[in-house]
Structure formats: C-alpha cells, structure tokens
Scaffold this active site. Structure first.
Site, PDB file in Angstrom:
ATOM      1  CD  GLU A  90       5.019 106.152  81.900  1.00 30.66           C
ATOM      2  OE1 GLU A  90       4.854 105.026  82.416  1.00 30.66           O
ATOM      3  OE2 GLU A  90       4.206 106.653  81.101  1.00 30.66           O
ATOM      4  CB  SER A 469      33.028  99.868  18.623  1.00 27.16           C
ATOM      5  OG  SER A 469      32.494  99.382  17.403  1.00 27.16           O
TER       6      SER A 469
END
Length: 849
Positions: A90, A469
C-alpha cells in the site's frame, strides 16, 4: 545562444509563475476548505467498533453481537512481517513522506489527463486512506481528494507514524465483515497475528485494495496473483529473502471461513442479554466492545440442553413416525451433485442431520448425508418408527425398512449412545428448562425451546402456561398458615359445585386417575396429587386469602384465577416464575429475583456494571438482626421486572425498561469491586421458615414415597431432593419443578398451540412421564459428586406420634402410629382434639348400655 537564453528565461518565468499560481491555488483552496475540516485530535482516542461479547460465568463464549468483526491490536502486537507486507502493498514510503505522496498524485493526475477523465486508483498514501476511511465518503470527487490531502497533512502533524499505521491496520475493511488485520487473520485462517505465515501475511495485505472482490474466499485466483505481487515487493524492499519468497509463492491458498467458535449452547439466554443491554445502553452497546459476564454455568447449561433434547425426542418417539420431511423424485442416474443440490436447503437441527434416501429394501436403506457420507440403516435403527395415528395412538412396529423409508425421502438421522446412526425426526412438541440458584436467583441454566434457529420464542420466560398440580405446594403453604397441618384429614371424594358457565350448571372436578381414596392426610394427598383434596382445602381456607398468599411467591394477582379452579393449577405462569416460586422453599422462605447479568466490562476490561442481587443470606449477620415477620413482598417485586442493570453515574439510564417475565437484578456502580464493604442486599422473607420446612417435607415425600408421583426421581439416590409433578386437562402441559439447597429447576413440556400431549401405551403424558425424566437427567448430571444440601429443621418444629387414620397424636403402643412434624403451637391443640375425640368414643361406648 541568445535565443536559447531567452527561451530558458521565459521557461523559468513560466515555471515560477505556475508554481506561484499553484501555491496560491492551494492556499485559497485551504482557506476555503479549512473551516469544514474535521478535528483530527479525536484520533488520539479513537474508538473502533467492537462487537458485544457474552460470556458464561466461567468465561466461555455464549454469543457475539455486532455487524462487524474486529479485534483491536496495538502496533507492538503486529508482527514485522505483516507490517512489511502491508507497507509493500500500500505505501512503501510511508515512514518517509509527510502524509502525501506528491509523485503519486502527479502520476494519478497524468492518468486522468491521459485517459480523458478516468479517475483511476492510485496516489493515496496510508495516511490519506485513514483520512478518507474515518472522515470522508468513498465517492471520487476532486473536492473530496483535496480535502483528503489537507486532513492527511493534519493527521501527520497530530499523530506519530506508528499511531497512524495502528489505526490503519485496525480500521480497514478486509472482506466478509472483517475489519482490521486481527479479525481477518481469525476469519480467514483461524489464527492470531503471531501465527501467520509469510504467505498469509501477504494475502491479508492484498485484500486492502479491493476487499469485497479480491479476498481469499471470493476470488482465489486474483487473490493469489495479488499476493504473489506483494511477496515480490517484499523481496524487492529487502523484507524477505529469496528462499523465503520462493517458499511463500509455492504455498496454496488455505483460507476458509472460521466463525468465532461458540463455546456454550445458550442462544435463548444470549438473546435475553442482547435485549437487556440494548435496552439499557442503546445501540452503541453493539459497537463499543462491552463484555457481558452472565451467571450461566457452562457445564450446567450443556447438561440442560442435552437433557431437554433427549426428553423431547423420547416423547416424540413414543408418539410415532410422522413421515419423511419431504420427498423428491430421483432419476436412476442421479449423482452425488444432484443429492447435494436436493439437500442444500436443509441444515442440521440440534444434532439431527438431514439425509436423502438413495436406496431402500426390506432389510436396509442407504442414506446420503449432507456431509457427503453414505449411511446404511437396518431394521433396528428404525424400530421406533411406528406410524403416528393421533396423539393417543400409533400403528404397529415396522417389519421392513422399506415400509418406512423410500427412495427420494428426505429424513433426519442422529447418533445413539453407542455412536450408531438411527432414524429420527424433528419433534413437534416443545419444552423449556430453567435452573436457578435459590440463594440469590442467579440463572445457572436456561433452555427456551428445542432449537433456537427454528423458533426464537423463549418459553422459559415468555410462555404463560397452566402449572397444574405443581402449583399445589403454594396452596398447601397457605393452608399451613391458616392452621392446617401435614396430618389434617381432608376427604378425597366426588364433588359438585355450582358453575353457571357450564351447561349443567355444575363443576365436577376429578382426580387424574378418576379414583377416590376417601379421607386422607395432607401429606399423602400431596404425594399422590389428589385434586379433590386441593379443591376442598382451598375452599376451606378461603379463595381470597389463598390468592393473596400466592403472591408471596412472586406471582402477580391477575395471573391467579379468582375461582376454585386455582386448586388445580389454572394460573398463568412461566417456567421461570415456577422456578422462582420454588426457590422460596429451597432457601428457607425468601423471595429472590432471578437475574442473568453479573457484570459488564468495557473494552479495556474495566468493570462498569456489577450485579448486587438480593440474597436469602440466612446466616448473614444482617439477616440475624432482621426481626421483621414474614409478609407479602414489596409491590415492585410482583411487576415481573426486567434484568435492570444500574449504570455508573457517568452514563444516564433511559426511564423505560423492557420486561422479561420474572427476571431482574439490582446492581451497584462498579466501584464496589475495590471495597467489598457494602452490606448484602437482603431478599424479603415471605413465609415462615417452619412453614417452609413443612411444605418441603411434603414435597420430599413426592419423591421418597412409593405412592408419590415423583417416585422415579428416587433413583438419583439423594435424600435432599423435593419437588412436584404437574399436569393439566387433556395433558396439554406437563411439569416437574424441584430443588435441593443448591438448585431450583423447573421443566415444562407441551405444544405451542396447546394441543394435547396425548397418551402413550394407554397412559397419559403426565408430568411424571414427560417432564420428570428431563429434570432427573439434568439434576442427576449437575449434582453428581456434590454433597447433599438441605435446610436444617428450624426452631419451633416438633416431631409427634400420630395415628395414620385420624391424623391426631397418639401413644407409642398404637400399632397404627407414625411420626409427623408440626409447628409447636399446633401440638397442644391437636392433643386436645385427640383427647376430645377419645372422650367422645368412650361416650359412644357407654351409650351402648
């Protein structure tokens, strides 16, 4: 000669004039642009977007949330080879230019002139790319380019070269949602930066230019060509030697997607974390690198996932084979590629692998799996696959493989305990499991459904189901508060009550088995889950009192029906709510609030939030000094609060809070980390410890008594377990909720559309058959090796001999005597009642004469 000198003079004048004009133009441009230039000082403390990470209590990854993959690194942590690769690709002169490469700009300008206006790539230094990526848009405009140059010069003035390069290596997009070199290394190679080879460094460096197009996955040939060019540049600049270059050139492209490994299967709880953190911190929570530490224990979570999966599949197998998932017509000449295409739309679901039947006969079938593996199934591997008729019936056991599997069927396979493949199917039923620490409510394990990918509805906290229950222990606790005892006699006999809503005007509740046992003690009634005893008990103590008393366990009043059906468990509750309620029995009578976020750290590891949940803290000094009597909890504890996280004073909280059923947390600023001097927050005492001891004793008998509905759990060989089964009308819901001193766990199984669970071999899918095995599988695994943990008998409890039939105190010479426990104030009352009964019996005897 004179003409030459004149031309030279004019050339110099023109050059000087041009240079002067250029300087003036640049000055004017800067004067015009400068007011709009952003301040680059923010780059000194620039925050990268880092995903939110969610961890278990033991530090394992549950989930990562965020649009980007990023792992910020300092420049000192970046290997020289990678830095050299990026510079070669780069900006080779990065450490020598002032932020702008004038020769590169001239070349780019000449390219524009030569091509008639083509704004091609080139001319941007690393500094300019940082400026463009952070402050500007990517559009190609001359004004944007000029602004980029000025910002780059400012950046060079404010930051060192290493600081600029560090920003660049962390900020740039490198394909597939990966930002920065560390994220790219992890995604493409599954490596940290120091583990990269020279070729891999060069390949990562090659993605900076066109990351969406030239990356190791999307365009391998172009990526390799670019990589080899980068390697050549590294060789030209002396960063690598010729032998290293030649070895790197020969290295193939070994990149493939490496998703961050999820170490704990807890997507339902991870989604709860995401919602709560977003609610409290806003969208920035997904980008600021927060790390959320949960209360979840990874080993317990894994046990919960496996127990629920096995239990749901076992239920599903009991109700038969519903047929293949799909069917495709396969030509005789079909190839593996054709098979792959047909299976491409199917993914593995909780270990159930998709497969295509390619051949089938009476003795075996051949299944092609999406993993390109061929599997043969014999008759034993499909023996469970009796045809499903309805929820109560299945057909005959198959006698040939081809009666179940045919060529072209798409089916599911799984491995059994021995690792052998067997036929399977995705269950239609769902289930949920919640396990919390009763001491402070911290969630230890949570599973909200069979598979999160198929259904994100979190049944653990969002489902409102009838507990059947399993709700009875709350009513028994209320009854003991009203003077009833474990030996109180209630008649288990048919009952008819007025009900104008019914066609005949009568409500006639019944027991699950349709049988009646006559007068019986409450201890036996709970163990055998007698519905008619519960209805009579509720009627005797008063519905209003019972409803208000049940709110002590964390249930809002509007979730409790204002009629006697409450005795049968017709409230609307979630598994989380039931686990919270039973935690009161497990911890000695204190209402804790379940929570799941224990700590939130910032990106630097500094704690910014810390949970400080209310605790039972039965032996704390503060608790011993607390003389307040048991009573209803504060009103705000019944509003099903969210998992609120109190924020340090620097971060304001929004006023609103989302709601997750029965889940919350109190928190303090994180400075309590360093002090450890804050007194504990005490959970409110909601029931008397003696009441708690009595109810827990009854629930232990549910497991310990051969007549108890939870007797199967006795196989765990632990005397500290207590719990209760639950089933609803038509078996639409099956529950088991139970605990010891370490854990309270609720398990529910049913259908999302409230369809009946049905029967298996003529036996209804009660809680004992459908939910209890899941609870046992989980609790047996996580409690293995742990000492038994149960609450000691509190002061004020007395053990008395009673007559089994009358439930009243008796003498040691009574052949029908047994031990029972009571509150001490009840003993004298019952003795007096026994004496009165004895006197009446004697009086009846005298009356004969």
């Amino acid at each position: 000669m004179r003409i030459f000198k004149r031309l030279l003079r004019w050339a110099l004048i023109l050059a000087f004039t041009g240079l002067l004009l250029a300087v003036i133009a640049v000055g004017v441009a800067y004067w015009l642009v400068a007011p709009r230039l952003p301040s680059v000082a923010v780059l000194k403390d620039y925050h990268m977007q880092v995903p939110l990470r969610v961890l278990s209590a033991d530090g394992k990854l549950l989930a990562s949330f965020g649009e980007t993959r990023r792992i910020p690194v300092t420049i000192t942590d970046v290997p020289d080879l990678l830095k050299h690769a990026v510079l070669s690709a780069e900006d080779a002169d990065f450490y020598h230019h002032p932020g702008v490469d004038w020769r590169g700009i001239v070349r780019a300008g000449w390219h524009v002139v030569a091509t008639g206006g083509d704004k091609g790539p080139g001319g941007s230094t690393i500094t300019q790319q940082v400026a463009r990526n952070i402050f500007l848009s990517p559009e190609k405009l001359y004004s944007r380019k000029l602004t980029e140059i000025f910002i780059a010069l400012r950046i060079e003035h404010e930051l060192s070269k290493d600081q600029i390069l560090e920003l660049y290596l962390n900020k740039m997009f490198l394909g597939h949602r990966s930002y920065g070199v560390a994220a790219a290394a992890e995604y493409y190679y599954g490596k940290t930066l120091d583990q990269l080879t020279v070729a891999e460094c060069a390949l990562i460096a090659s993605t900076f230019q066109l990351p969406s197009v030239v990356n190791p996955l999307n365009s391998s040939k172009r990526a390799l060509a670019r990589r080899n060019w980068v390697l050549g540049e590294m060789l030209r600049h002396g960063y690598i030697t010729k032998p290293v270059y030649e070895q790197a050139i020969a290295e193939p492209n070994n990149a493939y997607p490496h998703e961050q490994p999820i170490e704990v299967d807890a997507p339902y709880l991870a989604e709860m974390v995401r919602r709560q953190v977003l609610d409290r911190l806003g969208n920035e929570a997904l980008t600021e690198g927060y790390v959320v530490k949960t209360t979840l224990q990874s080993s317990r979570q894994q046990a919960a996932v496996e127990a629920l999966r096995n239990g749901v599949i076992a239920y599903d197998h009991r109700h038969g084979w519903r047929g293949p998932e799909a069917h495709q017509d396969l030509p005789a000449e079909a190839s593996d590629q054709d098979y792959d295409n047909l299976l491409s739309g199917y993914t593995a679901i909780s270990g159930l692998q998709p497969g295509l039947v390619t051949a089938s006969s009476a003795k075996e079938a051949t299944i092609y799996l999406s993993s390109h593996e061929g599997v043969k199934l014999d008759l034993a591997a499909i023996s469970w696959a009796r045809p499903h008729i309805d929820e109560d019936r299945v057909g005959a056991t198959p006698h040939s493989v081809d009666s179940v599997l045919k060529r072209g069927d798409i089916v599911r396979l799984s491995r059994d305990d021995q690792g052998n493949w067997q036929l399977d199917q995705i269950p239609a039923a769902q289930a949920a499991l919640v396990s919390i620490n009763p001491e402070d409510g911290s969630i230890q394990a949570l599973v909200g459904g069979f598979n999160f990918a198929r259904s994100k509805f979190n049944r653990a906290v969002m489902a409102a189901r009838q507990p059947g229950s399993s709700f009875k222990p709350y009513l028994y606790s209320a009854a003991f508060e009203r003077g009833f005892t474990p030996s109180s006699i209630i008649n288990d006999a048919p009952l008819a009550l007025p009900d104008p809503s019914r066609p005949d005007g009568l409500w006639t509740p019944s027991n699950d088995d349709g049988k009646f046992a006559g007068p019986m003690r409450l201890r036996e009634a709970l163990a055998q889950s007698k519905n008619l005893v519960s209805v009579r008990l509720l009627d005797a103590m008063g519905l209003r009192f019972a409803r208000e008393y049940a709110t002590r366990f964390g249930f809002p009043l509007d979730a409790l029906p204002a009629n006697l059906s409450l005795a049968l468990g017709t409230a609307s509750v979630s598994p989380m709510g039931m686990a919270r309620g039973y935690a009161v029995f497990a911890n000695g009578g204190y209402l804790v609030t379940p929570y799941f976020i224990s700590e939130i750290d910032d990106r630097n590891g500094k704690p910014v939030y810390l949970a400080n949940a209310a605790r039972a803290c039965g032996s704390c000094q503060e608790r011993l000094l607390d003389t307040r009597p048991p009573g209803p909890p504060p009103a705000d504890m019944l509003k099903t609060p969210a998992n609120d996280v109190a924020v340090a004073s620097t971060t304001p909280l929004p006023a609103e809070a989302s709601s997750v059923d029965g889940v919350g947390v109190a928190a303090l600023p994180a400075d309590i980390h360093g002090e450890n001097s804050h007194p504990p927050v005490l959970a409110p005492r909601v029931i008397d410890p003696r009441n708690d001891y009595l109810v827990t004793s009854l629930m232990k008998d549910v497991i310990a008594s051969p007549r108890g509905t939870g007797y199967a759990a006795k196989a765990l060989n632990r005397a500290d377990l207590a719990g209760k089964t639950g089933s609803t009308n038509d078996h639409r819901d099956a529950w088991f909720v139970g605990f010891n001193g370490d854990l309270t766990t609720a398990v529910w199984i049913g259908f999302d559309d409230f369809s009946p669970l049905g029967k298996s071999n003529g036996v209804g899918e009660f809680g004992a058959q459908a939910a209890l095995p899941i609870w046992m599988d989980y609790m047996g695994t996580v409690l293995k090796g742990l000492p038994e943990n149960t609450l000691p008998m509190p002061p004020g409890i007395s053990t008395v001999l009673i007559n089994r039939q009358s439930g009243l105190p008796t003498s040691a010479d009574d052949p029908d005597s047994m031990n029972e426990i009571f509150k001490v104030e009840d003993v004298d009352r019952l003795r007096n009642q026994a004496n009165q009964q004895k006197e009446q019996d004697q009086q009846h005897a005298y009356d004969i004469f």
